[in-house]
Design a protein around this motif. Structure first.
Motif, PDB file in Angstrom:
ATOM      1  N   VAL A  52       5.098   4.241  -0.864  1.00  0.00           N
ATOM      2  CA  VAL A  52       4.006   4.152  -0.709  1.00  0.00           C
ATOM      3  C   VAL A  52       3.377   5.666  -1.235  1.00  0.00           C
ATOM      4  O   VAL A  52       4.094   6.852  -0.578  1.00  0.00           O
ATOM      5  CB  VAL A  52       3.297   3.992   0.694  1.00  0.00           C
ATOM      6  CG1 VAL A  52       1.811   4.176   0.872  1.00  0.00           C
ATOM      7  CG2 VAL A  52       3.851   2.608   0.912  1.00  0.00           C
ATOM      8  N   VAL A  54       0.375   8.308  -1.150  1.00  0.00           N
ATOM      9  CA  VAL A  54      -0.883   8.453  -0.125  1.00  0.00           C
ATOM     10  C   VAL A  54      -1.679   9.527  -0.961  1.00  0.00           C
ATOM     11  O   VAL A  54      -1.199  10.682  -1.305  1.00  0.00           O
ATOM     12  CB  VAL A  54      -0.520   8.939   1.217  1.00  0.00           C
ATOM     13  CG1 VAL A  54      -1.639   9.227   1.804  1.00  0.00           C
ATOM     14  CG2 VAL A  54       0.317   7.907   1.909  1.00  0.00           C
ATOM     15  N   GLY A 117      -5.131   4.394   7.005  1.00  0.00           N
ATOM     16  CA  GLY A 117      -5.285   3.454   6.012  1.00  0.00           C
ATOM     17  C   GLY A 117      -4.080   2.586   6.030  1.00  0.00           C
ATOM     18  O   GLY A 117      -3.463   2.552   6.995  1.00  0.00           O
ATOM     19  N   GLU A 118      -4.122   1.396   5.288  1.00  0.00           N
ATOM     20  CA  GLU A 118      -3.285   0.202   5.359  1.00  0.00           C
ATOM     21  C   GLU A 118      -2.671  -0.254   4.099  1.00  0.00           C
ATOM     22  O   GLU A 118      -3.281  -0.318   3.316  1.00  0.00           O
ATOM     23  CB  GLU A 118      -3.650  -0.646   6.320  1.00  0.00           C
ATOM     24  CG  GLU A 118      -2.824  -1.781   6.809  1.00  0.00           C
ATOM     25  CD  GLU A 118      -3.545  -2.903   7.482  1.00  0.00           C
ATOM     26  OE1 GLU A 118      -3.724  -2.591   8.695  1.00  0.00           O
ATOM     27  OE2 GLU A 118      -3.753  -3.995   7.116  1.00  0.00           O
ATOM     28  N   THR A 119      -1.617  -0.678   4.053  1.00  0.00           N
ATOM     29  CA  THR A 119      -1.220  -1.276   2.867  1.00  0.00           C
ATOM     30  C   THR A 119      -0.061  -2.285   3.334  1.00  0.00           C
ATOM     31  O   THR A 119       0.192  -2.372   4.404  1.00  0.00           O
ATOM     32  CB  THR A 119      -0.564  -0.483   1.753  1.00  0.00           C
ATOM     33  OG1 THR A 119      -0.253  -1.140   0.494  1.00  0.00           O
ATOM     34  CG2 THR A 119       0.809   0.266   2.145  1.00  0.00           C
ATOM     35  N   GLU A 128       3.235   1.185  -3.749  1.00  0.00           N
ATOM     36  CA  GLU A 128       1.597   0.882  -3.411  1.00  0.00           C
ATOM     37  C   GLU A 128       1.026   2.236  -3.239  1.00  0.00           C
ATOM     38  O   GLU A 128       1.633   3.269  -2.718  1.00  0.00           O
ATOM     39  CB  GLU A 128       1.661   0.099  -1.928  1.00  0.00           C
ATOM     40  CG  GLU A 128       2.396  -1.264  -1.987  1.00  0.00           C
ATOM     41  CD  GLU A 128       1.679  -2.217  -2.902  1.00  0.00           C
ATOM     42  OE1 GLU A 128       0.274  -2.007  -3.112  1.00  0.00           O
ATOM     43  OE2 GLU A 128       2.181  -3.408  -3.273  1.00  0.00           O
ATOM     44  N   VAL A 130      -2.208   4.331  -1.459  1.00  0.00           N
ATOM     45  CA  VAL A 130      -3.284   4.116  -0.559  1.00  0.00           C
ATOM     46  C   VAL A 130      -4.076   5.603  -0.444  1.00  0.00           C
ATOM     47  O   VAL A 130      -3.719   6.559  -0.545  1.00  0.00           O
ATOM     48  CB  VAL A 130      -2.563   4.239   0.874  1.00  0.00           C
ATOM     49  CG1 VAL A 130      -3.367   4.211   2.032  1.00  0.00           C
ATOM     50  CG2 VAL A 130      -1.749   3.047   1.074  1.00  0.00           C
TER      51      VAL A 130
END
Length: 176
Positions: A52, A54, A117-119, A128, A130
């Motif tokens: 992820v 960010v 936040g969310e993923t 991903e 975010v």
């Protein structure tokens, strides 16, 4: 990649087969019934692990030095501490597992201010992105006066709180 495993279990009517992924520390488990005779099949599938990235901002400006955390049910209820954001407001979290994954970013100038936040990590080795925007910070200054207009003396505690009642900062009044 398939891994074969065998557990030697004696005299158990029921058991729980548990496997922990060394990369993410996430666990998967299934109940099994163990009886006399041939091996009891118990197939486990590890959850997908990914990355992820960010991108943190505060009031629309890049946010350097903010600590990034992540949490998912696959890892339990604790928040995992990740790296701090770089000068571009970016932090990369590796070996992340979960669907969903919660992201939390703490403001470096006020440790009571967070953004969220969310993923989802649903495919192995996927990255991903975010974006998390934290509230902008500023200063409040003024003169504390009584109802009759007289300035109060120093040493009075003043606290700034959000509409939700959470206190974000405090200071004591000073003369001068």
């Amino acid at each position: 990649r398939l891994l074969h495993w065998l557990l030697a279990v004696f005299a158990l009517a029921a058991a729980l087969a548990v496997l922990q992924d060394a990369r993410s520390l996430a666990t998967v488990s299934i109940p099994v019934v163990v009886g006399a005779g041939p091996d009891t099949p118990a197939n486990l599938t590890l959850l997908p692990v990914g990355t992820v990235v960010v991108n943190a901002t505060s009031g629309g400006q890049l946010l350097a030095g903010a600590t990034v955390y992540w949490q998912s049910a696959a890892r339990g209820t604790s928040w995992v501490t990740g790296p701090s954001t770089d000068s571009s407001g970016r932090a990369t979290l590796t070996n992340v597992v979960g669907d969903p994954v919660q992201i939390r970013v703490r403001h470096p100038s006020n440790l009571s201010v967070y953004g969220y936040g969310e993923t989802r990590i649903v495919e192995e080795a996927r990255t991903e992105n975010v974006a998390v925007d934290l509230p902008a910070l500023g200063n409040v200054s003024g003169v504390l006066r009584s109802r009759d207009g007289l300035a109060w003396t120093s040493g009075i505690q003043v606290t700034a709180a959000g509409a939700d009642g959470v206190s974000y900062a405090g200071a004591q009044t000073q003369t001068g």
